[in-house]
Design a protein around this motif. Structure first.
Motif, PDB file in Angstrom:
ATOM      1  N   THR A  95      10.988  -1.717   7.688  1.00  0.00           N
ATOM      2  CA  THR A  95      12.080  -3.172   7.345  1.00  0.00           C
ATOM      3  C   THR A  95      11.825  -2.795   5.460  1.00  0.00           C
ATOM      4  OG1 THR A  95      11.009  -4.768   8.998  1.00  0.00           O
ATOM      5  CG2 THR A  95      12.232  -5.266   6.956  1.00  0.00           C
ATOM      6  N   THR A 133       0.842  -1.439   0.189  1.00  0.00           N
ATOM      7  CA  THR A 133      -0.245   0.022  -0.178  1.00  0.00           C
ATOM      8  C   THR A 133       1.627   1.200  -0.143  1.00  0.00           C
ATOM      9  OG1 THR A 133      -2.033  -1.273   0.943  1.00  0.00           O
ATOM     10  CG2 THR A 133      -1.742   1.735   1.440  1.00  0.00           C
ATOM     11  N   LYS A 159       8.210 -11.647   2.322  1.00  0.00           N
ATOM     12  CA  LYS A 159       7.728 -10.203   2.909  1.00  0.00           C
ATOM     13  C   LYS A 159       6.656 -11.063   1.014  1.00  0.00           C
ATOM     14  CE  LYS A 159       9.084  -7.206   6.048  1.00  0.00           C
ATOM     15  NZ  LYS A 159       8.023  -6.666   6.887  1.00  0.00           N
TER      16      LYS A 159
HETATM   17  P1  NAP Z   1       1.393  -4.283   4.878  1.00  0.00           P
HETATM   18  O1  NAP Z   1       1.802  -4.950   4.045  1.00  0.00           O
HETATM   19  O2  NAP Z   1       1.391  -5.473   6.407  1.00  0.00           O
HETATM   20  O3  NAP Z   1       2.695  -3.358   5.503  1.00  0.00           O
HETATM   21  C1  NAP Z   1       2.616  -2.566   6.574  1.00  0.00           C
HETATM   22  C2  NAP Z   1       3.703  -1.859   6.539  1.00  0.00           C
HETATM   23  O4  NAP Z   1       3.554  -1.129   7.743  1.00  0.00           O
HETATM   24  C3  NAP Z   1       5.146  -2.753   6.530  1.00  0.00           C
HETATM   25  O5  NAP Z   1       6.040  -1.528   5.991  1.00  0.00           O
HETATM   26  C4  NAP Z   1       5.299  -2.192   8.626  1.00  0.00           C
HETATM   27  O6  NAP Z   1       6.873  -2.249   8.637  1.00  0.00           O
HETATM   28  C5  NAP Z   1       5.304  -1.450   8.632  1.00  0.00           C
HETATM   29  N1  NAP Z   1       4.603  -1.018   9.936  1.00  0.00           N
HETATM   30  C6  NAP Z   1       3.276  -1.595  10.438  1.00  0.00           C
HETATM   31  N2  NAP Z   1       3.280  -1.345  11.665  1.00  0.00           N
HETATM   32  C7  NAP Z   1       4.370  -0.955  12.115  1.00  0.00           C
HETATM   33  C8  NAP Z   1       4.441   0.425  13.405  1.00  0.00           C
HETATM   34  N3  NAP Z   1       3.691   0.399  14.081  1.00  0.00           N
HETATM   35  N4  NAP Z   1       5.638   1.209  12.725  1.00  0.00           N
HETATM   36  C9  NAP Z   1       6.051   1.043  12.082  1.00  0.00           C
HETATM   37  N5  NAP Z   1       5.962   0.137  11.102  1.00  0.00           N
HETATM   38  C10 NAP Z   1       4.756   0.024  11.343  1.00  0.00           C
HETATM   39  O7  NAP Z   1       0.292  -4.014   4.854  1.00  0.00           O
HETATM   40  P2  NAP Z   1      -0.428  -3.394   3.365  1.00  0.00           P
HETATM   41  O8  NAP Z   1       1.088  -2.321   2.452  1.00  0.00           O
HETATM   42  O9  NAP Z   1      -1.377  -2.666   3.483  1.00  0.00           O
HETATM   43  O10 NAP Z   1      -0.773  -4.326   2.238  1.00  0.00           O
HETATM   44  C11 NAP Z   1      -1.347  -5.843   2.759  1.00  0.00           C
HETATM   45  C12 NAP Z   1      -1.293  -6.766   2.186  1.00  0.00           C
HETATM   46  O11 NAP Z   1      -2.202  -5.617   1.457  1.00  0.00           O
HETATM   47  C13 NAP Z   1      -1.093  -6.736   1.504  1.00  0.00           C
HETATM   48  O12 NAP Z   1       0.496  -7.283   1.839  1.00  0.00           O
HETATM   49  C14 NAP Z   1      -1.549  -7.751  -0.090  1.00  0.00           C
HETATM   50  O13 NAP Z   1      -1.210  -8.162   0.207  1.00  0.00           O
HETATM   51  C15 NAP Z   1      -2.836  -6.927  -0.094  1.00  0.00           C
HETATM   52  N6  NAP Z   1      -2.296  -5.153  -0.940  1.00  0.00           N
HETATM   53  C16 NAP Z   1      -2.021  -5.252  -1.977  1.00  0.00           C
HETATM   54  C17 NAP Z   1      -2.101  -4.231  -3.532  1.00  0.00           C
HETATM   55  C18 NAP Z   1      -2.134  -4.864  -4.472  1.00  0.00           C
HETATM   56  O14 NAP Z   1      -1.707  -3.887  -5.235  1.00  0.00           O
HETATM   57  N7  NAP Z   1      -3.156  -6.002  -4.945  1.00  0.00           N
HETATM   58  C19 NAP Z   1      -1.811  -3.082  -3.239  1.00  0.00           C
HETATM   59  C20 NAP Z   1      -2.215  -2.804  -1.491  1.00  0.00           C
HETATM   60  C21 NAP Z   1      -2.307  -4.160  -0.333  1.00  0.00           C
HETATM   61  P3  NAP Z   1       6.980  -3.900   8.939  1.00  0.00           P
HETATM   62  O15 NAP Z   1       7.662  -4.391   7.442  1.00  0.00           O
HETATM   63  O16 NAP Z   1       8.808  -3.676   9.437  1.00  0.00           O
HETATM   64  O17 NAP Z   1       5.993  -5.166   9.180  1.00  0.00           O
END
Ligand code: NAP
Length: 495
Positions: free
Chosen positions: A212, A191, A299
């Protein structure tokens, strides 16, 4: 009494069966379409929000797109010749679901503003209660409630003192102007990467708070030409061919490979990500800050054409020191620096273990889902839970999330569910859920198989449960297709 496929209890075929579909996202719409197609009209579809679309309704952040190619991220029965790009933006995907729901006569059936608070099995039927006080009763529940929909917020000291605006990526605040502002983005997941690339040229300053580093796979996102769209319109077979090629490519090159951390495909992906980092990032200090210390695809793999370019813009800054607290004017990091901000966006992901909760689900004999899942959610084949008869999940725990197009996953799951439903419709039994023994065997096999997947190769991610075990389907996508083709009825407790 537990029976198997060969000794069904006697019973008459049923035509009185009622289905309750929870959620009008991609999987709920699919369920309604498929029920209508099977000649089932006795169903209700409940949606807590005021619009269909699930994740595509909830996520409206700048830059949102699906990184599964759009001709693959479409229902197999509703190809769309109008996709503008290989990876279409979110608003187009939302419009696609609205259009399909309308064309298949599902939108008028959706009851909006209906949040299910309780779902209890009693005397062969599911009784559901909604937060507005309404109720319904049915023989089957299809829980199409999604995976990534409970935002996860960081616990930041002093957040209340911050004078700027904060919001989560999935709760985008469109009232807050960002042009010319000092904006912070917390997180570097799929995201955040899309937001960062979309925002960097609009804002005065963009601070990326990275906990990370991520491997980034370069992708191209060409627009479809008018000629290509004309061809798709006049010859749907061309689209089907394209879909099938994309599916094969994704299955062979990625989905099947994820389950073997040593596969050559994953090595090739890793090499491509390393090359992308080396060639795209000029400043050696920044390059090292961006270099992960784990394997690519451990990841969820980030796919981006322009993230590295975005973080190298003069108005962008990558901060790898953690935020120790918020102050009125911005974020203080562990090195003592204060990063002044007008807006801080939490692209911090989701509480992925929630699934349909906080809805209370009570199965046979007052079995509470909350207790069954006290050690973490699990479901046989991602669909069924012991003692929760005639209750089926789409994209439930332990499915191939992250491996593939979730639309294909849901389609396969739904046809599997309909085969289970057929056992009841035909009178072979009145209710069925996976047997405890089969669920335990599935779970043990799943945990064992998960050990050699790339997700277990040494990183933290939302794919891992509290014990560090990957929760996703740990076998190949081909094996998932095979498993979904025909339910193993001896694995079910049929009564
Ligand atoms: P995510 O993959 O869980 O990423 C969250 C990010 O926030 C990570 O970089 C994490 O760091 C950071 N974070 C979380 N809590 C934190 C804290 N307390 N302090 C500092 N950093 C923190 O979430 P997302 O990016 O929303 O994506 C979730 C899922 O949605 C994806 O894996 C995917 O399956 C789906 N998605 C898909 C698409 C697509 O194009 N198909 C697009 C967006 C999302 P760390 O890495 O250190 O944990």
């Amino acid at each position: 009494m537990t029976t198997d496929a060969h000794t069904p209890p006697a019973g008459a075929p049923r035509s009185d069966l009622r289905f309750l579909i929870i959620g009008a996202g991609m999987a709920g719409i699919l369920s309604a379409i498929k029920l209508l197609e099977a000649g089932v009209d006795n169903f209700a579809i409940y949606e807590k929000a005021d619009r269909l679309g699930g994740t595509w309704r909830e996520n409206t952040y700048p830059g949102i797109a699906c990184d599964v190619p759009s001709h693959l991220y479409s229902y197999s029965f509703a190809p769309n010749p109008e996709w503008s790009h290989r990876f279409a933006p979110g608003a187009e995907i939302q419009a696609y679901f609205e259009d399909v729901a309308r064309r298949y006569g599902v939108d008028a059936r959706i009851q909006y503003g209906k949040e299910i608070s309780r779902c209890a099995f009693d005397d062969g039927r599911w009784n559901i209660e909604m937060t507005d006080g309404s109720t319904d009763v049915g023989h089957f529940v299809i829980a199409a409630t999604g995976v990534l929909h409970h935002p996860s917020y960081p616990d930041l000291d002093g957040l209340d003192s911050f004078l700027g605006t904060t919001f989560h990526s999935a709760r985008w605040n469109h009232e807050t102007p960002l042009a010319g502002k000092r904006v912070g983005v917390m997180g570097t997941g799929s995201t955040a990467i899309q937001i960062i690339s979309a925002l960097v040229d609009q804002v005065a300053a963009l601070t990326v708070f990275q906990r990370t580093p991520q491997w980034v796979m370069p992708i191209d996102n060409p627009a479809y030409s008018e000629q290509e769209k004309t061809d798709f319109r006049s010859e749907p077979e061309v689209m089907r061919q394209l879909r099938s090629e994309m599916s094969q490519l994704l299955t062979d090159g990625f989905a099947n490979a994820l389950v073997d951390a040593n596969s050559p495909q994953l090595q090739a992906i890793h090499d491509a990500c390393v090359a992308n980092l080396e060639t795209s990032v000029q400043d050696p200090t920044l390059r090292e800050k961006l270099r992960p210390n784990y394997r690519a695809a451990c990841k969820r793999l980030i796919m981006s054409a322009d993230f590295y370019q975005a973080v190298q813009r003069p108005n962008a800054m990558l901060v790898s020191e953690g935020i120790t607290g918020m102050e009125p004017s911005g974020a203080r990091t562990s090195d003592g620096a204060l990063h002044e901000l007008d807006v801080l966006i939490f692209a911090t992901g989701f509480r992925v273990d929630r699934f349909m909760r906080p809805m209370q689900v009570i199965g046979r004999g007052d079995t509470a889902l909350e207790e069954v899942w006290s050690q973490g959610p699990s479901a046989y084949m991602a669909i069924s839970i012991p003692e929760f008869p005639n209750f089926f999940m789409l994209n439930g725990p332990n499915g191939p999330v992250g491996n593939f197009s979730l639309i294909d996953v849901a389609e396969l799951q739904f046809s599997y569910i309909m085969q289970l439903v057929e056992q009841v419709r035909s009178g072979a039994c009145r209710e069925l859920s996976v047997s405890r023994a089969a669920a335990e065997r599935f779970d043990a096999d799943r945990v064992e198989a998960a050990q050699t997947t790339i997700w277990k190769s040494g990183c933290k991610s939302w794919y891992l449960d509290a014990n560090g075990v990957p929760t996703a389907w740990p076998w190949t996508f081909d094996r998932f297709e095979e498993a979904m083709a025909t339910p193993r009825l001896p694995d079910f407790d049929m009564r």
